[in-house]
Design a protein around this motif. Structure first.
Motif, PDB file in Angstrom:
ATOM      1  N   LEU A  67      16.169  -1.600  -9.130  1.00 27.58           N
ATOM      2  CA  LEU A  67      16.317  -1.181 -10.317  1.00 27.58           C
ATOM      3  C   LEU A  67      15.291  -0.027 -10.942  1.00 27.58           C
ATOM      4  N   LEU A  68      14.308  -0.419 -10.654  1.00 23.99           N
ATOM      5  CA  LEU A  68      12.973   0.624 -11.009  1.00 23.99           C
ATOM      6  C   LEU A  68      13.208   1.910 -10.106  1.00 23.99           C
ATOM      7  N   LEU A  69      13.402   1.716  -8.854  1.00 26.76           N
ATOM      8  CA  LEU A  69      13.402   2.966  -8.309  1.00 26.76           C
ATOM      9  C   LEU A  69      14.771   3.718  -8.506  1.00 26.76           C
TER      10      LEU A  69
ATOM     11  N   VAL B  85      10.111  14.140  -8.012  1.00 32.40           N
ATOM     12  CA  VAL B  85       9.723  12.758  -8.228  1.00 32.40           C
ATOM     13  C   VAL B  85      11.316  11.822  -8.130  1.00 32.40           C
ATOM     14  N   GLY B  86      12.320  12.199  -8.636  1.00 32.69           N
ATOM     15  CA  GLY B  86      13.631  11.698  -8.873  1.00 32.69           C
ATOM     16  C   GLY B  86      14.031  11.656  -7.301  1.00 32.69           C
ATOM     17  N   LEU B  87      13.844  12.434  -6.638  1.00 36.23           N
ATOM     18  CA  LEU B  87      14.562  12.547  -5.078  1.00 36.23           C
ATOM     19  C   LEU B  87      13.737  11.481  -4.411  1.00 36.23           C
ATOM     20  N   VAL B  88      12.295  11.323  -4.430  1.00 37.60           N
ATOM     21  CA  VAL B  88      11.458  10.584  -3.811  1.00 37.60           C
ATOM     22  C   VAL B  88      11.828   9.026  -4.128  1.00 37.60           C
ATOM     23  N   PHE B  89      12.136   8.765  -5.582  1.00 36.82           N
ATOM     24  CA  PHE B  89      12.245   7.490  -5.927  1.00 36.82           C
ATOM     25  C   PHE B  89      13.904   7.021  -5.520  1.00 36.82           C
TER      26      PHE B  89
ATOM     27  N   ILE C 113       0.878  -1.444  -0.115  1.00 39.10           N
ATOM     28  CA  ILE C 113       0.022   0.042   0.103  1.00 39.10           C
ATOM     29  C   ILE C 113       0.678   1.300  -0.128  1.00 39.10           C
ATOM     30  N   PHE C 114       1.950   1.279   0.716  1.00 39.96           N
ATOM     31  CA  PHE C 114       2.858   2.374   0.821  1.00 39.96           C
ATOM     32  C   PHE C 114       3.292   2.812  -0.662  1.00 39.96           C
ATOM     33  N   ASN C 115       3.907   1.810  -1.218  1.00 38.02           N
ATOM     34  CA  ASN C 115       4.205   1.926  -2.769  1.00 38.02           C
ATOM     35  C   ASN C 115       3.112   2.272  -3.777  1.00 38.02           C
ATOM     36  N   ASP C 116       1.903   1.620  -3.518  1.00 39.73           N
ATOM     37  CA  ASP C 116       1.024   2.330  -4.296  1.00 39.73           C
ATOM     38  C   ASP C 116       0.548   3.674  -4.041  1.00 39.73           C
ATOM     39  N   ILE C 117       0.571   4.291  -2.896  1.00 36.46           N
ATOM     40  CA  ILE C 117       0.200   5.857  -2.640  1.00 36.46           C
ATOM     41  C   ILE C 117       1.339   6.479  -3.040  1.00 36.46           C
ATOM     42  N   VAL C 118       2.573   6.039  -2.924  1.00 37.83           N
ATOM     43  CA  VAL C 118       3.525   7.163  -3.364  1.00 37.83           C
ATOM     44  C   VAL C 118       3.747   6.995  -4.925  1.00 37.83           C
ATOM     45  N   TYR C 119       3.279   5.828  -5.633  1.00 37.81           N
ATOM     46  CA  TYR C 119       3.458   5.881  -7.152  1.00 37.81           C
ATOM     47  C   TYR C 119       2.370   6.481  -7.712  1.00 37.81           C
ATOM     48  N   THR C 120       1.095   6.438  -7.033  1.00 36.34           N
ATOM     49  CA  THR C 120      -0.029   7.098  -7.465  1.00 36.34           C
ATOM     50  C   THR C 120       0.184   8.705  -7.476  1.00 36.34           C
ATOM     51  N   LEU C 121       0.614   9.209  -6.313  1.00 38.03           N
ATOM     52  CA  LEU C 121       0.739  10.736  -6.174  1.00 38.03           C
ATOM     53  C   LEU C 121       1.790  11.080  -7.090  1.00 38.03           C
ATOM     54  N   CYS C 122       3.013  10.333  -7.281  1.00 34.83           N
ATOM     55  CA  CYS C 122       4.023  11.044  -8.332  1.00 34.83           C
ATOM     56  C   CYS C 122       3.508  10.709  -9.768  1.00 34.83           C
ATOM     57  N   ALA C 123       2.662   9.685 -10.007  1.00 37.72           N
ATOM     58  CA  ALA C 123       2.040   9.596 -11.393  1.00 37.72           C
ATOM     59  C   ALA C 123       1.167  10.791 -11.643  1.00 37.72           C
TER      60      ALA C 123
END
Length: 130
Positions: free
Chosen positions: A100-102, A69-73, A36-46
Motif C-alpha cells: 500500500l505504501l509503495l 520517484v513514482g516509477l521507483v516505488f 537495508i535495501f529499502n533504507d538506501i532507496v528511501y533515503t535517496l528518494c527522500a
C-alpha cells in the motif's frame, strides 16, 4: 502543488528510512519492512524530494523527480508483489502495508508528476504558499 507534495513525501519516506537505519532487519511497528535495501532507496528518494521541494527549483524539475520517484516505488511494489523478498534484497519480506505504501505514494507521485495542474502553487486566501 508539486513542490508541496515533494516535501510531504520526502518527510514521510525520509522518516521511514531514518527509523529503518536503527532497527535494521526487523519490521517497523511489526508491519513495515526496514531492510537495508529499502533504507538506501528511501533515503535517496527522500533527499532528492526534499532538495527539489524546498529550494527554488523549476516546477518541471520537481515534476521530473516526482515521476522518477513514482516509477521507483511502483516498480518496487510490482517486484515485491511478484516476490515478497525481492530476490533476497528484502530478507524480512514485505507485507500488505508495504504494498500500500509503495503503490499509494508511487502512484500519487506519478500522477502529480505528469499532471498539468501540479504546476499551480498551493494558495490560501489567494496568496501562494510555494
Amino acid at each position: 502543488m508539486a513542490k508541496a507534495y515533494a516535501v510531504m513525501l520526502g518527510i514521510l519516506i525520509g522518516s521511514h528510512a531514518l527509523i529503518g537505519w536503527f532497527i535494521e532487519g526487523s519490521r517497523m511497528l511489526g508491519v513495515l519492512n526496514v531492510d537495508i535495501f529499502n533504507d538506501i532507496v528511501y533515503t535517496l528518494c527522500a533527499v532528492a524530494l526534499l532538495i527539489v521541494g524546498s529550494t527554488h527549483t523549476p516546477v518541471k524539475v520537481v515534476q521530473a523527480v516526482l515521476v522518477v520517484v513514482g516509477l521507483v516505488f511502483v516498480l518496487l511494489g510490482v517486484g515485491s508483489v511478484i516476490d515478497e523478498r525481492l530476490g533476497g534484497l528484502l530478507p524480512t519480506g514485505t507485507t500488505i502495508l508495504d504494498h500500500l505504501l509503495l503503490f499509494g505514494t508511487g502512484g500519487a507521485a506519478l500522477l502529480l508528476g505528469v499532471s498539468p495542474w501540479a504546476r499551480k502553487p498551493l494558495t490560501t486566501n489567494g496568496v501562494p504558499l510555494n
